[in-house]
Design a protein around this motif. Structure first.
Motif, PDB file in Angstrom:
ATOM      1  N   ASN A 249     -54.662 -55.646 -21.415  1.00 26.12           N
ATOM      2  CA  ASN A 249     -53.508 -55.261 -22.243  1.00 26.12           C
ATOM      3  C   ASN A 249     -53.125 -56.336 -23.259  1.00 26.12           C
ATOM      4  OD1 ASN A 249     -53.565 -53.109 -20.562  1.00 26.12           O
ATOM      5  ND2 ASN A 249     -51.529 -53.376 -19.715  1.00 26.12           N
ATOM      6  N   SER A 252     -55.264 -55.384 -26.062  1.00 24.71           N
ATOM      7  CA  SER A 252     -54.984 -54.078 -26.672  1.00 24.71           C
ATOM      8  C   SER A 252     -53.596 -54.018 -27.319  1.00 24.71           C
ATOM      9  CB  SER A 252     -55.127 -52.963 -25.643  1.00 24.71           C
ATOM     10  OG  SER A 252     -54.130 -53.071 -24.664  1.00 24.71           O
ATOM     11  N   ALA A 260     -59.969 -52.574 -27.410  1.00 25.25           N
ATOM     12  CA  ALA A 260     -59.947 -53.871 -26.725  1.00 25.25           C
ATOM     13  C   ALA A 260     -60.949 -53.863 -25.576  1.00 25.25           C
ATOM     14  CB  ALA A 260     -58.548 -54.148 -26.187  1.00 25.25           C
ATOM     15  N   ARG A 276     -60.000 -50.431 -23.621  1.00 21.81           N
ATOM     16  CA  ARG A 276     -58.799 -49.669 -23.955  1.00 21.81           C
ATOM     17  C   ARG A 276     -58.888 -49.299 -25.424  1.00 21.81           C
ATOM     18  NH1 ARG A 276     -58.923 -50.074 -19.317  1.00 21.81           N
ATOM     19  NH2 ARG A 276     -57.332 -50.782 -17.852  1.00 21.81           N
ATOM     20  N   SER A 277     -58.371 -48.132 -25.787  1.00 20.11           N
ATOM     21  CA  SER A 277     -58.419 -47.727 -27.187  1.00 20.11           C
ATOM     22  C   SER A 277     -57.147 -46.993 -27.540  1.00 20.11           C
ATOM     23  CB  SER A 277     -59.620 -46.808 -27.435  1.00 20.11           C
ATOM     24  OG  SER A 277     -59.466 -45.615 -26.694  1.00 20.11           O
ATOM     25  N   SER A 278     -56.942 -46.796 -28.831  1.00 21.94           N
ATOM     26  CA  SER A 278     -55.762 -46.019 -29.218  1.00 21.94           C
ATOM     27  C   SER A 278     -56.206 -44.747 -29.938  1.00 21.94           C
ATOM     28  CB  SER A 278     -54.825 -46.855 -30.082  1.00 21.94           C
ATOM     29  OG  SER A 278     -55.530 -47.436 -31.143  1.00 21.94           O
TER      30      SER A 278
END
Ligand code: 5GP
Ligand code: MN
Length: 324
Positions: A249, A252, A260, A276-278
């Motif tokens: 986190n 990210s 990330a 992790r992605s958005s």
């Protein structure tokens, strides 16, 4: 999940009724959803006079030790019995059971309860739905079984649902997840549980975060971030009960970052990757190309290669994803 053989909770209830010895299995590197869901179901089944054994091929993090029955979770190598029914919980694929996989397939009947989009229905009974958490499915199963909620099940289900939704902040935080949680509040000491889950960290694990942040770099004009922990970092930090869960986190959450990556060197060689992605950037699909999986915005895989090779492979895959 179209085209897959899917059963209902009442099919599973029928198999549970027939069984007397039930094995519950959750995944490697167990998170709050894994541990909470498994323990909640175990308590419910025991109310039906079933004999349950909970197994996990991996250490239960210190963070979850406050859950009343966490100490009863066994390592698969401690078990040689054949069970009437084995239930895999929160396992995106059968390999996620680690060495418990053979116990799952040795059981007379087996079931797979999971919420990962990449789950390929490896069980004979499959309850796989893209909901907030496996905890949500276990909540519904407990309703179907009619065993009721008590302080322990409520605390376990709260742990499962709240951790997998990022404490009710991720896009999987649905009305249903909140409604189920509302039914749990009041049955257990909610602030004590939240303290354990969200407001407590050892000094050692705080040092570990510092090391990982020290090893953080940005790529692709700041749209990608990669951070890592090598064995030497772990040795230097000398952490007895490492908690890697939230480390990614810190990458990210950087405002420019869309994807990330956190790499962690494993004891026996190779690396565990957390991504992790958005938005629409699908890291589950990316990880699936390397034998892993997960959710669109949170996924993982393993790579068995030297550090520079792993780094290059993942960065080029992330670059492709960002520029697709
Ligand atoms: P984390 O990065 O927190 O370990 O995992 C993020 C999500 O991806 C979780 O839902 C987890 O179950 C899933 N996941 C992590 N590693 C793997 C893997 O090696 N294979 C599969 N199929 N899923 C994974
Ligand atoms: Mn989960």
């Amino acid at each position: 999940m179209p085209g897959r053989k899917m059963q209902t909770l009442s099919d599973l209830k029928r198999s549970i009724r027939k069984a007397s010895q039930i094995l519950l299995i959750t995944h490697l590197n167990p998170d709050g959803d894994a541990v909470g869901s498994m323990l909640a179901l175990s308590v419910a089944l025991q109310k039906m006079q079933k004999r349950t054994v909970c197994v996990c091929d991996g250490k239960i993090m210190e963070k979850y030790a406050f859950l009343k029955s966490a100490g009863e979770i066994l390592k698969p190598d401690r078990i040689d019995a054949v069970f009437d029914l084995a239930i895999a919980i929160d396992c995106a694929d059968q390999k996620r059971m680690g060495s418990a996989e053979k116990l799952f397939f040795a059981a007379k009947e087996n079931a797979n309860i999971d919420h990962h989009g990449t789950n390929e229905s490896f069980g004979r009974i499959n309850i796989v739905h893209s909901v907030s958490s496996s905890g949500e499915l276990i909540y519904e199963l407990i309703e179907e079984l009619g065993t009721g909620l008590d302080a322990e099940t409520a605390e376990c289900l709260y742990t499962a649902i709240s951790t997998d939704t990022g404490n009710f902040t991720y896009s999987n935080t649905t009305k249903k997840a909140l409604l189920y949680t509302a039914e749990l509040i009041g049955l257990f000491d909610y602030t004590r549980t939240a303290d354990y889950l969200y407001r407590t960290r050892t000094y050692e694990n705080t040092r570990l975060i510092a090391k990982a942040i020290d090893n953080l770099s940005l790529y692709e004009e700041g749209r990608a971030a990669l951070m890592y922990l090598c064995r030497s970092d772990l040795a230097e930090a000398d952490v007895k009960n490492p908690d890697y869960e939230m480390i990614v986190n810190y990458a990210s959450e950087i405002d420019t970052v869309k994807v990330a990556v956190f790499l962690r060197e494993l004891k026996d060689g190779g690396y565990k990757l957390s991504l992790r992605s958005s938005g629409d950037l699908d890291v589950a699909a990316l990880c699936a190309e390397y034998g892993g999986g997960g959710h669109k915005n949170a996924a993982g895989c393993s790579m068995n290669a030297p550090f520079e090779e792993v780094k290059e492979t993942i960065l080029s895959a992330v670059k492709k994803l960002l520029n697709a």
